[in-house]
Write a protein that holds these residues in place. Structure first.
Motif, PDB file in Angstrom:
ATOM      1  N   ALA A   1     -17.897  -3.581   6.199  1.00 41.68           N
ATOM      2  CA  ALA A   1     -16.690  -2.841   6.541  1.00 41.68           C
ATOM      3  C   ALA A   1     -16.043  -3.371   7.813  1.00 41.68           C
ATOM      4  CB  ALA A   1     -17.030  -1.363   6.712  1.00 41.68           C
ATOM      5  N   ALA A   2     -16.857  -3.972   8.683  1.00 47.69           N
ATOM      6  CA  ALA A   2     -16.312  -4.463   9.952  1.00 47.69           C
ATOM      7  C   ALA A   2     -15.244  -5.524   9.735  1.00 47.69           C
ATOM      8  CB  ALA A   2     -17.433  -5.019  10.819  1.00 47.69           C
ATOM      9  N   SER A   3     -15.396  -6.337   8.687  1.00 47.78           N
ATOM     10  CA  SER A   3     -14.427  -7.411   8.439  1.00 47.78           C
ATOM     11  C   SER A   3     -13.385  -7.033   7.382  1.00 47.78           C
ATOM     12  CB  SER A   3     -15.161  -8.677   7.985  1.00 47.78           C
ATOM     13  OG  SER A   3     -15.855  -8.437   6.774  1.00 47.78           O
ATOM     14  N   TYR A   4     -13.445  -5.799   6.920  1.00 44.59           N
ATOM     15  CA  TYR A   4     -12.514  -5.347   5.887  1.00 44.59           C
ATOM     16  C   TYR A   4     -11.280  -4.712   6.533  1.00 44.59           C
ATOM     17  CZ  TYR A   4     -10.455  -2.493   2.220  1.00 44.59           C
ATOM     18  OH  TYR A   4      -9.578  -1.925   1.348  1.00 44.59           O
ATOM     19  N   PRO A   5     -10.073  -4.985   6.022  1.00 48.90           N
ATOM     20  CA  PRO A   5      -9.746  -5.905   4.930  1.00 48.90           C
ATOM     21  C   PRO A   5      -9.598  -7.339   5.437  1.00 48.90           C
ATOM     22  CG  PRO A   5      -7.771  -4.770   5.626  1.00 48.90           C
ATOM     23  CD  PRO A   5      -8.886  -4.201   6.454  1.00 48.90           C
ATOM     24  N   ALA A   6     -10.053  -8.270   4.613  1.00 48.66           N
ATOM     25  CA  ALA A   6     -10.040  -9.679   5.004  1.00 48.66           C
ATOM     26  C   ALA A   6      -8.809 -10.412   4.500  1.00 48.66           C
ATOM     27  CB  ALA A   6     -11.304 -10.358   4.474  1.00 48.66           C
ATOM     28  N   ARG A   7      -8.020  -9.776   3.655  1.00 49.59           N
ATOM     29  CA  ARG A   7      -6.832 -10.404   3.071  1.00 49.59           C
ATOM     30  C   ARG A   7      -5.906  -9.300   2.552  1.00 49.59           C
ATOM     31  NH1 ARG A   7     -11.029 -10.951  -0.476  1.00 49.59           N
ATOM     32  NH2 ARG A   7     -10.706 -10.148  -2.607  1.00 49.59           N
ATOM     33  N   PRO A   8      -4.742  -9.633   2.041  1.00 51.56           N
ATOM     34  CA  PRO A   8      -3.819  -8.613   1.521  1.00 51.56           C
ATOM     35  C   PRO A   8      -4.462  -7.758   0.423  1.00 51.56           C
ATOM     36  CG  PRO A   8      -2.662 -10.681   1.791  1.00 51.56           C
ATOM     37  CD  PRO A   8      -4.117 -10.979   2.039  1.00 51.56           C
ATOM     38  N   LEU A   9      -4.001  -6.506   0.328  1.00 50.84           N
ATOM     39  CA  LEU A   9      -4.510  -5.566  -0.661  1.00 50.84           C
ATOM     40  C   LEU A   9      -3.501  -5.387  -1.789  1.00 50.84           C
ATOM     41  CD1 LEU A   9      -5.960  -4.729   2.125  1.00 50.84           C
ATOM     42  CD2 LEU A   9      -6.357  -2.544   0.990  1.00 50.84           C
ATOM     43  N   ARG A  10      -4.019  -4.984  -2.941  1.00 53.79           N
ATOM     44  CA  ARG A  10      -3.160  -4.654  -4.067  1.00 53.79           C
ATOM     45  C   ARG A  10      -3.508  -3.249  -4.550  1.00 53.79           C
ATOM     46  NH1 ARG A  10      -2.957  -7.217 -10.114  1.00 53.79           N
ATOM     47  NH2 ARG A  10      -5.173  -7.497  -9.695  1.00 53.79           N
ATOM     48  N   ILE A  11      -2.479  -2.404  -4.683  1.00 50.45           N
ATOM     49  CA  ILE A  11      -2.657  -1.082  -5.276  1.00 50.45           C
ATOM     50  C   ILE A  11      -2.013  -1.109  -6.657  1.00 50.45           C
ATOM     51  CG2 ILE A  11      -2.084   1.362  -5.163  1.00 50.45           C
ATOM     52  CD1 ILE A  11      -2.145   1.205  -2.154  1.00 50.45           C
ATOM     53  N   ILE A  12      -2.827  -0.949  -7.665  1.00 51.34           N
ATOM     54  CA  ILE A  12      -2.310  -0.912  -9.033  1.00 51.34           C
ATOM     55  C   ILE A  12      -1.905   0.515  -9.385  1.00 51.34           C
ATOM     56  CG2 ILE A  12      -2.927  -1.156 -11.473  1.00 51.34           C
ATOM     57  CD1 ILE A  12      -4.583  -3.567 -10.746  1.00 51.34           C
ATOM     58  N   VAL A  13      -0.684   0.646  -9.888  1.00 50.02           N
ATOM     59  CA  VAL A  13      -0.178   1.927 -10.379  1.00 50.02           C
ATOM     60  C   VAL A  13       0.058   1.765 -11.877  1.00 50.02           C
ATOM     61  CG1 VAL A  13       1.676   3.631 -10.262  1.00 50.02           C
ATOM     62  CG2 VAL A  13       0.914   2.470  -8.177  1.00 50.02           C
ATOM     63  N   PRO A  14      -0.715   2.438 -12.720  1.00 49.63           N
ATOM     64  CA  PRO A  14      -0.583   2.236 -14.168  1.00 49.63           C
ATOM     65  C   PRO A  14       0.567   3.036 -14.781  1.00 49.63           C
ATOM     66  CG  PRO A  14      -2.389   3.710 -13.715  1.00 49.63           C
ATOM     67  CD  PRO A  14      -1.861   3.276 -12.378  1.00 49.63           C
ATOM     68  N   GLN A  15       1.634   3.181 -14.030  1.00 53.11           N
ATOM     69  CA  GLN A  15       2.830   3.882 -14.474  1.00 53.11           C
ATOM     70  C   GLN A  15       4.056   3.150 -13.950  1.00 53.11           C
ATOM     71  OE1 GLN A  15       0.755   7.507 -12.991  1.00 53.11           O
ATOM     72  NE2 GLN A  15       2.005   8.556 -14.511  1.00 53.11           N
ATOM     73  N   SER A  16       5.218   3.530 -14.477  1.00 56.25           N
ATOM     74  CA  SER A  16       6.457   2.842 -14.114  1.00 56.25           C
ATOM     75  C   SER A  16       6.900   3.186 -12.698  1.00 56.25           C
ATOM     76  CB  SER A  16       7.566   3.217 -15.096  1.00 56.25           C
ATOM     77  OG  SER A  16       7.206   2.878 -16.416  1.00 56.25           O
ATOM     78  N   PRO A  17       7.710   2.317 -12.083  1.00 57.51           N
ATOM     79  CA  PRO A  17       8.268   2.630 -10.758  1.00 57.51           C
ATOM     80  C   PRO A  17       9.121   3.895 -10.815  1.00 57.51           C
ATOM     81  CG  PRO A  17       8.559   0.308 -11.289  1.00 57.51           C
ATOM     82  CD  PRO A  17       8.078   0.970 -12.550  1.00 57.51           C
ATOM     83  N   GLY A  18       9.109   4.652  -9.717  1.00 56.58           N
ATOM     84  CA  GLY A  18       9.959   5.830  -9.628  1.00 56.58           C
ATOM     85  C   GLY A  18       9.263   7.144  -9.909  1.00 56.58           C
ATOM     86  N   ALA A  19       8.099   7.115 -10.572  1.00 54.67           N
ATOM     87  CA  ALA A  19       7.366   8.344 -10.856  1.00 54.67           C
ATOM     88  C   ALA A  19       6.684   8.834  -9.579  1.00 54.67           C
ATOM     89  CB  ALA A  19       6.328   8.089 -11.948  1.00 54.67           C
TER      90      ALA A  19
END
Length: 328
Positions: A29-47
């Motif tokens: 955890a000390a080195s987290y996050p080590a790079r960019p993160l991705r949040i997946i949303v399994p729905q369309s934009p705007g909801a």
């Protein structure tokens, strides 16, 4: 008992998404996050789920000085995007923000590409909100008790519109039917907007939708509010009674958004994500944005969120079986 237990309120789902375990040394955890993160949303934009994910992404990016990208992957009732997370590297760099329908899917589909209880690590319930049952002004029932009496006297003759098969709004009514024994006809639409339009136009007698989506039409007189689905009255509609207050004791259904990660993500990383997300959800500006949408911000502990998921998986399995609902 049909009551759905709640932890705090509606939610975001956060999951890591890379094919192999990227940090073989245990992903400290000390080195987290080590790079960019991705949040997946399994729905369309705007909801509402997408809105929640973007608020969380902004907060995490500001806290950790790393880019956090929201990746919308709609399809198959959230199954496509959720599967991506379950197959991601469990290192905390791919997260999932998902709606409470994730607990309905296992009962709707004979074959699932993942096990919701086994392949995801609950981090926090992020939000919770109410659904609002409303009627066309010409419909004779003015209260929920009136509706129940009418439905029992004339079973199978009253219809209602929802945002779609197995949507949170549909499941609110299936829970009501299971608890009261009434027979209503479900008319699924392709979203909350078309459903409420059908009720305003008189194509259906009732509409069940999110409080924030239905309330403007109640205030304009185009629809008449009957009751909200949560155990407590909605702050957005304090004058509208709850189902429980209206005679259905123990009824409590509040759709939510939640945050998950892949199942084998190290506990220290999950704790670090939870701490930052909880801090973000307590921020006055974030809470104000949610309140304006009729949504309550929540930051439940991972254990409480996991208990909510387990309870809803069991509850919806009973409701779906009793109603004979099948995926199209």
């Amino acid at each position: 008992m049909w009551k759905i237990c709640r932890s705090s309120i509606s939610g975001l789902l956060v999951l890591a998404s890379t094919p192999a375990f990227a940090q073989r040394d245990g992903a400290p955890a000390a080195s987290y996050p080590a790079r960019p993160l991705r949040i997946i949303v399994p729905q369309s934009p705007g909801a509402s789920t997408d809105l929640t994910a973007r608020l969380v992404a902004r907060a995490l990016s500001e806290a950790w000085k790393q880019p956090v990208v929201v990746d919308n992957r709609p399809g198959a009732g959230t199954i496509i995007g959720t599967e991506l997370v379950t197959r991601a590297a469990p290192d905390g760099h791919t997260l999932l923000v998902v709606a409470s329908g994730i607990t309905v899917n296992p009962s709707m589909h004979k074959r699932m590409p993942y096990d919701t209880g086994r392949d995801l690590a609950p981090i926090s319930q992020l939000t919770r909100f109410s659904n609002l049952l409303a009627a066309h002004p010409g419909f004779p029932a003015k209260t929920l008790q009136d509706l129940l009496a009418l439905a029992k006297a004339k079973p199978g003759t009253i219809n209602y519109a929802s945002a779609g098969l197995a949507s949170g709004t549909h499941m609110s009514m299936e829970l009501l039917k299971a608890m009261t024994g009434i027979d209503l006809v479900h008319i699924p639409y392709t979203g909350g907007g078309p459903a409420v339009t059908a009720a305003i136009g008189g194509q259906v007698q009732l509409n069940i939708g999110t409080t924030v989506g239905v309330l403007p039409h109640v205030r304009s007189g185009k629809l008449r509010a009957i009751a909200v689905t949560t155990a407590a009255r909605s702050p957005a509609a304090p004058d509208v009674p709850t189902f429980a207050e209206s005679g259905v004791a123990g009824y409590d259904h509040g759709p939510w958004n939640g945050l998950f990660a892949p199942a084998k993500t190290p506990p220290a990383i999950l704790a670090k994500i939870h701490t930052e997300v909880a801090r973000a959800l307590q921020a006055p500006d974030v809470r104000k944005v949610f309140a304006n949408e009729g949504v309550e911000a929540v930051a439940s502990a991972p254990e409480a969120f996991a208990a909510l998921v387990r309870t809803e998986l069991a509850t919806w399995a009973k409701v779906v079986k009793a109603a004979g609902i099948k995926a199209e």
